[in-house]
Write an enzyme that holds these catalytic residues in place. Sequence first.
Site, PDB file in Angstrom:
ATOM      1  N   ARG A 104      50.074 -29.548 -84.149  1.00  0.00           N
ATOM      2  CA  ARG A 104      50.595 -28.200 -83.927  1.00  0.00           C
ATOM      3  C   ARG A 104      50.796 -27.930 -82.439  1.00  0.00           C
ATOM      4  NH1 ARG A 104      48.097 -22.380 -86.065  1.00  0.00           N
ATOM      5  NH2 ARG A 104      49.571 -21.085 -84.916  1.00  0.00           N
TER       6      ARG A 104
ATOM      7  N   ASN B 166      52.726 -24.788 -94.882  1.00  0.00           N
ATOM      8  CA  ASN B 166      53.991 -24.535 -94.202  1.00  0.00           C
ATOM      9  C   ASN B 166      54.721 -25.824 -93.845  1.00  0.00           C
ATOM     10  OD1 ASN B 166      54.137 -21.674 -94.005  1.00  0.00           O
ATOM     11  ND2 ASN B 166      52.480 -21.715 -92.500  1.00  0.00           N
TER      12      ASN B 166
ATOM     13  N   CYS C 224      53.083 -17.069 -99.526  1.00  0.00           N
ATOM     14  CA  CYS C 224      52.921 -16.714 -98.122  1.00  0.00           C
ATOM     15  C   CYS C 224      52.212 -15.368 -98.068  1.00  0.00           C
ATOM     16  CB  CYS C 224      54.295 -16.615 -97.448  1.00  0.00           C
ATOM     17  SG  CYS C 224      54.243 -16.190 -95.690  1.00  0.00           S
TER      18      CYS C 224
ATOM     19  N   HIS D  15      59.345 -16.884 -94.103  1.00  0.00           N
ATOM     20  CA  HIS D  15      59.337 -16.628 -92.669  1.00  0.00           C
ATOM     21  C   HIS D  15      60.705 -16.195 -92.153  1.00  0.00           C
ATOM     22  CE1 HIS D  15      55.388 -19.028 -91.795  1.00  0.00           C
ATOM     23  NE2 HIS D  15      55.245 -18.076 -92.689  1.00  0.00           N
TER      24      HIS D  15
ATOM     25  N   TYR E 214      58.381 -12.999 -87.820  1.00  0.00           N
ATOM     26  CA  TYR E 214      59.054 -14.252 -87.465  1.00  0.00           C
ATOM     27  C   TYR E 214      60.495 -14.028 -87.016  1.00  0.00           C
ATOM     28  CZ  TYR E 214      55.139 -16.906 -89.299  1.00  0.00           C
ATOM     29  OH  TYR E 214      53.882 -17.438 -89.492  1.00  0.00           O
TER      30      TYR E 214
END
Length: 421
Positions: free
Chosen positions: A90, A144, A164, A194, A244
């Site tokens: 990440r 995700n 989500c 998102h 987002y």
Amino acid sequence: MKLAVVGGGSTYTPELIDGFARLRDTLPISELVLIDPAADRLDLVGGLARRIFAKQGHPGKIVTTSDLDAGVEGAAAVLLQLRVGGQAARQQDETWPLECGCVGQETTGAGGLAKALRTVPVVLDIAERVRRTNPDAWIIDFTNPVGIVTRALLQAGHKAVGLCNVAIGLQRKFAALLQVTPAEVHLDHVGLNHLTWELGVRLGGPQGDNVLPKLLAEHGDAIADDLRLPRQVLDRLGVVPSYYLRYFYAHDEVVRELGTKPSRAAEVAAMERELLTMYGDPALDEKPELLAKRGGAFYSEAAVDLAASLLGNGGSPVQVVNTYNNGTLPFLADDAVIEVPARVDAAGAVPLPVPELDPLYAGLIAHVTAYEDLALEAALRGGRDRVFRALLAHPLVGQYAYADGLTDRLIEHNREHLAWA
């Protein structure tokens, strides 16, 4: 009833455990299996999970294992909440795209594509092993990028629904502002995972009065602050975008911000170290307050509701999920995966009709869906050209020089996770 959680060693898991304990009448679990290859984390999380169950008087048994096949055998549902490459991957997703002047984020843009490429093959392998040992199990995907991962699962013929926590988080926020119970609030929530907008906020059900104009008039400043968007943007749109959308509506501003502060990945990694230390305290028997800052708020309540409906144990009849479009948005293919309110029961999720979309939203949805088509092809088949095409198609990239540079960086930083590289 047996449930299994793949990625059970996640620091998220106590949030899930707390929900299972509190909502045991909605989802009566006799056995919960936490599955994770990281034995040290699993021991800490599993110990806290057992203490939470004991404190709240839950009679169910909690089992921890690194054996996926044994863990999922006989499970009525399997929840996926894994992170291939961990926080180290990440951290890379959130940094190398900035070198090309593009947003570095773990679920959208170039970083989101990298996560999809790492994740889809692993999830499909897990799902196939679930199907071999337990073909009737439902797969609930919280991993995700949820839209792309759920589409991969559905196209491979798995019984899967994507989940989500954005919608349930907004529902809870709006309920508090309106001083009503969350069950009274229905969202006209439309888009892709998102990439969603609240077109309406209705009281009493899908046909109830739309109180979104009232919310924006009376609480617009607070809502805008949460989204980190100017109040005037919400007033001009008359809708509430998910947070987002800031990556799209304020891309250059976000890139400048990200270049001047530690990454979210670094913050989360530090938080996880602190959480794991706390989880090791034998006196801790509830989820710590720090966990709320980790993310995933209300995930447990959404997961319990969805599992209960899929397994025929009640649950809310209408829930916001990720599932096949099947004509709901007429400008998308039937096998696109969208995030909308759906009627959920033991047969699966069927999207409810949605209002005709303004081209401002429909155009971006169509654009990102085209990227997701190409991203899934790259995840399934590999190859530099497929990665390049997906990046060139993404509205947060869109220029060949950027796409070229990002492709090289993506492959270099993810080589160990890409069988074809």
